[in-house]
Design an enzyme around this catalytic site. Structure first.
Site, PDB file in Angstrom:
ATOM      1  N   CYS A  46      -3.410  88.989 -27.608  1.00 18.84           N
ATOM      2  CA  CYS A  46      -2.856  90.347 -27.769  1.00 18.84           C
ATOM      3  C   CYS A  46      -1.433  90.287 -28.321  1.00 18.84           C
ATOM      4  O   CYS A  46      -1.036  91.126 -29.142  1.00 18.84           O
ATOM      5  CB  CYS A  46      -2.827  91.072 -26.423  1.00 18.84           C
ATOM      6  SG  CYS A  46      -4.435  91.326 -25.698  1.00 18.84           S
TER       7      CYS A  46
HETATM    8  C1  BEZ Z   1      -5.628  87.236 -24.882  1.00 12.49           C
HETATM    9  O1  BEZ Z   1      -5.076  88.225 -25.353  1.00 12.49           O
HETATM   10  O2  BEZ Z   1      -5.298  86.095 -25.179  1.00 12.49           O
HETATM   11  C2  BEZ Z   1      -6.745  87.397 -23.917  1.00 12.49           C
HETATM   12  C3  BEZ Z   1      -6.785  88.521 -23.117  1.00 12.49           C
HETATM   13  C4  BEZ Z   1      -7.807  88.639 -22.201  1.00 12.49           C
HETATM   14  C5  BEZ Z   1      -8.783  87.668 -22.108  1.00 12.49           C
HETATM   15  C6  BEZ Z   1      -8.741  86.565 -22.943  1.00 12.49           C
HETATM   16  C7  BEZ Z   1      -7.714  86.429 -23.849  1.00 12.49           C
END
Ligand code: BEZ
Length: 212
Positions: A46
């Site tokens: 994110c």
């Molecule tokens: C991420 O943004 O890296 C992420 C968020 C939730 C689950 C897996 C990855």
């Protein structure tokens, strides 16, 4: 909320964001909009996505597209995280990020898929037209960062096809040849496209992009 489908009205909402409380329809006005969800604050994928979209702001502006993100955390959490986004990507957040801690907007837009996770959203993207209708939806899993060049490419196609009676072929990019829409008869096509077209098949009529 029933699943949203293409052509449906994008539901309106009011929400707290990093740029204050807003009414979605008022904020959007008659622009295009991208509403995209993030599973959780302080997560790696994110962080890269939000910085990338902030860096692409001039591209969205050039297409009259307003961007708004969503994560099911609080405004305080978003504030702290936004500094990390700038540190890592070099881009400060330059669009609102909804603090959807009670999941109101996530539920309205069906962004929580319980068999994937019942606490985090999936990576949803909605492109919403000036008429507030859903024009495109994409759903990615939490572990796959989205390709925002592809999002811009699709917006180019959506905006072109909203203006002209054409469609765009596989892997089309702005400036490439386009296809006359299948609902357009040859008689109508002669009026719309007096420069003619190349009929690869009677139903596959190719011509240069009209606005180039
Ligand atoms: C991420 O943004 O890296 C992420 C968020 C939730 C689950 C897996 C990855």
């Amino acid at each position: 909320m029933a699943t949203l489908r293409l052509g449906d009205d994008a539901p309106n909402f009011t929400a707290d964001t990093t740029e204050g409380r807003l009414d979605f329809y008022d904020w959007k006005g008659d622009s295009w909009a991208v509403l995209f969800s993030h599973p959780k604050d302080y997560t790696p994928v994110c962080t890269t996505e939000l910085g990338r979209v902030a860096g692409l702001k001039p591209e969205f502006d050039a297409r009259n597209v307003k961007v708004i993100g969503l994560s099911v955390d609080t405004s305080d959490s978003h504030e702290g995280w936004s500094q990390d986004i700038e540190d890592v990507t070099g881009n400060a957040l330059n669009f609102p990020l909804i603090a959807d801690h009670d999941k109101t907007v996530a539920d309205l837009y069906d962004m929580i898929h319980p068999n994937a996770s019942d606490t985090m959203t999936v990576r949803s993207v909605y492109v919403i037209g000036p008429d507030n209708k859903v024009k495109l939806q994409l759903t990615y899993p939490a572990s796959t960062g989205r390709n925002f060049d592809e999002l811009l490419r699709v917006i180019d196609s959506l905006q072109l096809t909203a203006q002209y009676k054409v469609a765009t072929p596989a892997d089309w990019r702005d400036g490439d040849d386009v296809i006359i829409g299948s609902a357009v008869s040859d008689e109508e096509a002669k009026e719309l496209f007096p420069g003619g077209w190349d009929a690869k098949k009677p139903y596959l009529r190719v011509l240069p992009q009209p606005n180039k």
